[in-house]
Design a protein around this motif. Structure first.
Motif, PDB file in Angstrom:
ATOM      1  N   PHE A 173      30.638 -11.568  79.410  1.00 22.21           N
ATOM      2  CA  PHE A 173      29.518 -12.441  79.764  1.00 22.21           C
ATOM      3  C   PHE A 173      28.212 -11.955  79.137  1.00 22.21           C
ATOM      4  O   PHE A 173      27.389 -12.749  78.697  1.00 22.21           O
ATOM      5  CB  PHE A 173      29.376 -12.562  81.287  1.00 22.21           C
ATOM      6  N   ILE A 174      28.018 -10.655  79.086  1.00 20.85           N
ATOM      7  CA  ILE A 174      26.823 -10.110  78.434  1.00 20.85           C
ATOM      8  C   ILE A 174      26.848 -10.435  76.943  1.00 20.85           C
ATOM      9  O   ILE A 174      25.831 -10.829  76.361  1.00 20.85           O
ATOM     10  CB  ILE A 174      26.714  -8.590  78.673  1.00 20.85           C
ATOM     11  N   ALA A 175      28.003 -10.296  76.321  1.00 17.42           N
ATOM     12  CA  ALA A 175      28.129 -10.596  74.887  1.00 17.42           C
ATOM     13  C   ALA A 175      27.810 -12.054  74.607  1.00 17.42           C
ATOM     14  O   ALA A 175      27.142 -12.375  73.612  1.00 17.42           O
ATOM     15  CB  ALA A 175      29.537 -10.261  74.408  1.00 17.42           C
ATOM     16  N   ILE A 176      28.267 -12.932  75.472  1.00 14.78           N
ATOM     17  CA  ILE A 176      27.971 -14.364  75.286  1.00 14.78           C
ATOM     18  C   ILE A 176      26.471 -14.616  75.455  1.00 14.78           C
ATOM     19  O   ILE A 176      25.861 -15.373  74.703  1.00 14.78           O
ATOM     20  CB  ILE A 176      28.795 -15.220  76.272  1.00 14.78           C
ATOM     21  N   GLY A 177      25.873 -13.953  76.455  1.00 16.64           N
ATOM     22  CA  GLY A 177      24.447 -14.177  76.745  1.00 16.64           C
ATOM     23  C   GLY A 177      23.508 -13.665  75.668  1.00 16.64           C
ATOM     24  O   GLY A 177      22.482 -14.283  75.390  1.00 16.64           O
ATOM     25  N   VAL A 178      23.830 -12.535  75.045  1.00 21.14           N
ATOM     26  CA  VAL A 178      22.904 -11.952  74.066  1.00 21.14           C
ATOM     27  C   VAL A 178      23.352 -12.189  72.632  1.00 21.14           C
ATOM     28  O   VAL A 178      22.720 -11.692  71.700  1.00 21.14           O
ATOM     29  CB  VAL A 178      22.702 -10.435  74.307  1.00 21.14           C
ATOM     30  N   GLY A 179      24.409 -12.939  72.443  1.00 20.73           N
ATOM     31  CA  GLY A 179      25.000 -13.127  71.113  1.00 20.73           C
ATOM     32  C   GLY A 179      24.081 -13.748  70.090  1.00 20.73           C
ATOM     33  O   GLY A 179      24.113 -13.385  68.912  1.00 20.73           O
ATOM     34  N   ALA A 180      23.247 -14.684  70.508  1.00 19.87           N
ATOM     35  CA  ALA A 180      22.382 -15.381  69.549  1.00 19.87           C
ATOM     36  C   ALA A 180      21.251 -14.484  69.036  1.00 19.87           C
ATOM     37  O   ALA A 180      20.903 -14.526  67.851  1.00 19.87           O
ATOM     38  CB  ALA A 180      21.793 -16.633  70.195  1.00 19.87           C
ATOM     39  N   ALA A 204      31.874  -7.078  72.982  1.00 20.04           N
ATOM     40  CA  ALA A 204      33.129  -7.816  72.811  1.00 20.04           C
ATOM     41  C   ALA A 204      34.270  -6.889  72.390  1.00 20.04           C
ATOM     42  O   ALA A 204      35.385  -6.983  72.919  1.00 20.04           O
ATOM     43  CB  ALA A 204      32.940  -8.940  71.792  1.00 20.04           C
ATOM     44  N   VAL A 205      34.014  -5.984  71.451  1.00 27.82           N
ATOM     45  CA  VAL A 205      35.061  -5.061  70.989  1.00 27.82           C
ATOM     46  C   VAL A 205      35.468  -4.107  72.107  1.00 27.82           C
ATOM     47  O   VAL A 205      36.661  -3.840  72.303  1.00 27.82           O
ATOM     48  CB  VAL A 205      34.590  -4.295  69.730  1.00 27.82           C
ATOM     49  N   CYS A 206      34.506  -3.604  72.861  1.00 29.60           N
ATOM     50  CA  CYS A 206      34.835  -2.716  73.989  1.00 29.60           C
ATOM     51  C   CYS A 206      35.653  -3.456  75.045  1.00 29.60           C
ATOM     52  O   CYS A 206      36.609  -2.900  75.614  1.00 29.60           O
ATOM     53  CB  CYS A 206      33.564  -2.148  74.612  1.00 29.60           C
ATOM     54  N   SER A 207      35.313  -4.699  75.301  1.00 34.61           N
ATOM     55  CA  SER A 207      36.071  -5.499  76.270  1.00 34.61           C
ATOM     56  C   SER A 207      37.481  -5.769  75.769  1.00 34.61           C
ATOM     57  O   SER A 207      38.448  -5.691  76.546  1.00 34.61           O
ATOM     58  CB  SER A 207      35.351  -6.815  76.549  1.00 34.61           C
ATOM     59  N   LEU A 208      37.637  -6.068  74.493  1.00 37.90           N
ATOM     60  CA  LEU A 208      38.971  -6.280  73.934  1.00 37.90           C
ATOM     61  C   LEU A 208      39.809  -5.006  74.001  1.00 37.90           C
ATOM     62  O   LEU A 208      41.011  -5.058  74.236  1.00 37.90           O
ATOM     63  CB  LEU A 208      38.879  -6.776  72.493  1.00 37.90           C
ATOM     64  N   PHE A 209      39.173  -3.854  73.802  1.00 37.44           N
ATOM     65  CA  PHE A 209      39.876  -2.581  73.938  1.00 37.44           C
ATOM     66  C   PHE A 209      40.478  -2.454  75.337  1.00 37.44           C
ATOM     67  O   PHE A 209      41.638  -2.080  75.502  1.00 37.44           O
ATOM     68  CB  PHE A 209      38.920  -1.416  73.659  1.00 37.44           C
TER      69      PHE A 209
END
Length: 168
Positions: free
Chosen positions: A34-41, A51-56
């Motif tokens: 959710f943080i990655a989506i919020g600050v992505g732009a 995102a990479v840490c979450s995928l790990f």
């Protein structure tokens, strides 16, 4: 005229034991998405890091691979879907057996300092290869879940299934 169908034995069985990391890491990884989506732009590198840490966290698992054609198995650790583990040869698969384990969990709150003890049954299924090689396949608090999955593996490998847990 009677026809019979023979169930063919699979060449390869992969048994996923479970996640490598406990649930708080999964919760944190969900928050990280959710943080990655919020600050992505505005901050793409920060979003990519989250995102990479979450995928790990979400792709880390452990289990057992059984190669029935080459007669070998490995207990693996999987990260980002890449499995690592040493292959071990076996002569024959002897059996699958299910055991009951008495588990005890002690809880000590810091505020009161009193210890509470909780006891429960946990059921585990093991695969016995040779005289010395035993691998745990699954563990669960529900015996029916363990027996159902063990029955499937027993039929796939055409080996006996023993219930050492007894009746509840």
């Amino acid at each position: 005229m009677s026809t019979s169908t023979k169930v063919s034995q699979p060449e390869y069985i992969s048994v996923r034991f479970g996640s490598l990391l406990p649930w708080p890491f999964h919760f944190g990884a969900g928050v990280g998405i959710f943080i990655a989506i919020g600050v992505g732009a505005e901050h793409p590198w920060t979003a990519l890091t989250f995102a990479v840490c979450s995928l790990f966290v979400f792709t880390s698992s452990e289990g057992t691979d059984i190669d029935l054609v080459n007669r070998r198995f490995r207990e693996y650790t999987s990260i980002f879907f890449f499995k690592t583990g040493k292959w071990v040869a076996f002569d024959a698969i002897e059996k699958i057996y299910v055991n009951r384990n008495k588990m005890r969990q002690n809880v000590t709150p810091t505020r009161t300092g009193f210890t509470s003890s909780f006891t429960f049954d946990e059921f585990s299924a093991f695969l016995k290869f040779n005289e010395y090689e035993v691998v745990q396949l699954i563990k669960d608090k529900n015996k029916d879940v363990v027996m159902k999955r063990s029955r499937i593996w027993s039929e796939q490998m055409n080996i006996p299934l023993y219930d050492n847990a007894g009746d509840e």
